[in-house]
Write an enzyme that holds these catalytic residues in place. Structure first.
Site, PDB file in Angstrom:
ATOM      1  N   SER A 177       0.837  -1.207   0.000  1.00 23.14           N
ATOM      2  CA  SER A 177       0.000   0.000   0.000  1.00 23.14           C
ATOM      3  C   SER A 177       0.870   1.255   0.000  1.00 23.14           C
ATOM      4  O   SER A 177       0.597   2.221  -0.727  1.00 23.14           O
ATOM      5  CB  SER A 177      -0.926   0.007   1.216  1.00 23.14           C
ATOM      6  OG  SER A 177      -1.862  -1.048   1.154  1.00 23.14           O
ATOM      7  N   TYR A 184     -11.097   5.646   2.845  1.00 26.34           N
ATOM      8  CA  TYR A 184     -12.174   5.218   3.727  1.00 26.34           C
ATOM      9  C   TYR A 184     -13.169   6.322   4.073  1.00 26.34           C
ATOM     10  O   TYR A 184     -14.161   6.064   4.755  1.00 26.34           O
ATOM     11  CB  TYR A 184     -11.585   4.556   4.985  1.00 26.34           C
ATOM     12  CG  TYR A 184     -11.180   3.133   4.691  1.00 26.34           C
ATOM     13  CD1 TYR A 184     -11.984   2.066   5.053  1.00 26.34           C
ATOM     14  CD2 TYR A 184     -10.025   2.862   3.972  1.00 26.34           C
ATOM     15  CE1 TYR A 184     -11.643   0.763   4.731  1.00 26.34           C
ATOM     16  CE2 TYR A 184      -9.672   1.567   3.639  1.00 26.34           C
ATOM     17  CZ  TYR A 184     -10.487   0.518   4.028  1.00 26.34           C
ATOM     18  OH  TYR A 184     -10.148  -0.781   3.692  1.00 26.34           O
ATOM     19  N   ALA A 231      -4.726  -0.615  -2.646  1.00 26.08           N
ATOM     20  CA  ALA A 231      -3.987  -0.092  -1.495  1.00 26.08           C
ATOM     21  C   ALA A 231      -4.967   0.245  -0.380  1.00 26.08           C
ATOM     22  O   ALA A 231      -6.038   0.808  -0.621  1.00 26.08           O
ATOM     23  CB  ALA A 231      -3.202   1.156  -1.884  1.00 26.08           C
ATOM     24  N   LYS A 232      -4.586  -0.098   0.842  1.00 27.82           N
ATOM     25  CA  LYS A 232      -5.435   0.195   2.009  1.00 27.82           C
ATOM     26  C   LYS A 232      -4.998   1.544   2.565  1.00 27.82           C
ATOM     27  O   LYS A 232      -4.178   1.626   3.492  1.00 27.82           O
ATOM     28  CB  LYS A 232      -5.297  -0.932   3.038  1.00 27.82           C
ATOM     29  CG  LYS A 232      -6.444  -1.014   4.032  1.00 27.82           C
ATOM     30  CD  LYS A 232      -6.337  -2.303   4.848  1.00 27.82           C
ATOM     31  CE  LYS A 232      -7.432  -2.398   5.895  1.00 27.82           C
ATOM     32  NZ  LYS A 232      -8.763  -2.609   5.316  1.00 27.82           N
ATOM     33  N   LEU A 233      -5.524   2.599   1.968  1.00 31.54           N
ATOM     34  CA  LEU A 233      -5.136   3.965   2.291  1.00 31.54           C
ATOM     35  C   LEU A 233      -6.217   4.638   3.134  1.00 31.54           C
ATOM     36  O   LEU A 233      -7.412   4.483   2.874  1.00 31.54           O
ATOM     37  CB  LEU A 233      -4.909   4.776   1.011  1.00 31.54           C
ATOM     38  CG  LEU A 233      -3.850   4.230   0.055  1.00 31.54           C
ATOM     39  CD1 LEU A 233      -3.781   5.079  -1.204  1.00 31.54           C
ATOM     40  CD2 LEU A 233      -2.491   4.166   0.738  1.00 31.54           C
TER      41      LEU A 233
END
Length: 296
Positions: free
Chosen positions: A65, A159, A153-155
């Site tokens: 990420s 969220y 990507a866990k950005l």
């Protein structure tokens, strides 16, 4: 819910300290622009002691990420895993949710970070969606265009979309939101992947407009072990309408059955569904009651 107390210990840039004594700079890019990467990981109490489920996969994704977002990642991942186990011990946690966060140092410009820090914290947290069957609604919000942000990507900034969708769903009396992509295909829930059951097979959206979750990958692995056919494809709302059952999965959610999506009520009993079989198999796997990992 309070996630820490006066004795809670966090890991920050190579040291352990009390959460109440920690601080951060108010001019950081992560605070102002959501320019950060994070992970959600679970630890379980098993007969072999405390176990962080798929720790290596999660820290690999954290690094990936960061790479996709041009955020430096200067840490040794094996060392981070070791420190995470120590963090659980210091906080006397067994079944826990773990949150590593890579955040950026002060910089008001819209360019690469001037520096980065890593935080790891943990707390007791039951299944995010509880243990009930969920009522979903199709959100008016769409998943972001993958050309606008790296969806794999866990950005942190990504969220905001999830918070808006979930809040709108909750206001209308639903447990969770189901988001479509920009072409009207089913993408995922606000923080979990979705699987549909139809005629003894499972279907799940193809990568591209989703975060391809680690729990999603585990479900696919379990399908191989249990000889359940699992197909990735573009799914429509019409596919949802004709499905026999459906479920969500994610690290926080684990495996959660869906009762309905708006006016769509699934005809199969949850306890007779493939999702229920997967739910039990997943719980056995994370608690090491059955060692599927010997096979997968």
């Amino acid at each position: 819910m309070k996630y820490y107390n006066s004795n809670t210990i966090i890991y920050l840039d190579g040291r352990f300290e009390k959460a109440v004594d920690s601080s951060t700079d108010l001019y950081g890019q992560s605070l102002h622009y959501g320019y950060a990467a994070f992970e959600g990981i679970r630890a379980y109490k098993t007969h072999n002691g405390n176990r962080i489920f798929k720790a290596a996969a999660h820290f690999d994704r954290l690094e990936r990420s960061c790479q996709l977002a041009n955020i430096p990642f200067p840490w040794d991942k094996q060392e981070l895993i070791k420190e995470t186990y120590k963090l659980l011990t210091l906080n006397k946690l067994k079944d826990a949710y773990i949150r590593p966060l890579v955040f950026c140092h002060p910089n008001m410009k819209l360019n690469e970070p001037s520096g980065v820090s890593i935080l790891i914290c943990a707390w007791d947290w039951d299944a995010y969606s509880g243990n009930k069957l969920l009522k979903l609604t199709i959100s008016d919000y769409e998943r972001p265009n993958p050309k606008s942000t790296p969806m794999e990507a866990k950005l942190s900034g990504n969220y905001v979309n999830s918070i808006l969708a979930t809040t709108a769903a909750n206001i209308k009396g639903y447990d969770e939101a189901l988001l479509l992509d920009m072409h009207g295909f089913i993408a995922e829930a606000s923080g979990a992947n979705i699987f549909l059951e139809k005629d003894g097979k499972l279907y799940t959206p193809s990568p591209g407009n989703i975060l391809p979750g680690i729990t999603r990958a585990t479900v696919k692995e379990l399908c191989t072990v249990l000889d359940i056919e699992c197909i990735e494809k573009k799914l429509t709302v019409e596919d949802l309408r004709h499905a026999d059952s459906a479920f969500l999965c994610g690290t926080a959610t684990e495996v959660a059955g869906i009762a309905s999506v708006d006016d769509i009520v699934f005809r199969s009993s949850w306890r007779e569904s493939i999702g229920y079989t997967i739910q039990r198999a997943y719980k056995n796997l994370v608690l090491e009651k059955v060692n599927y990992e010997v096979i997968i």
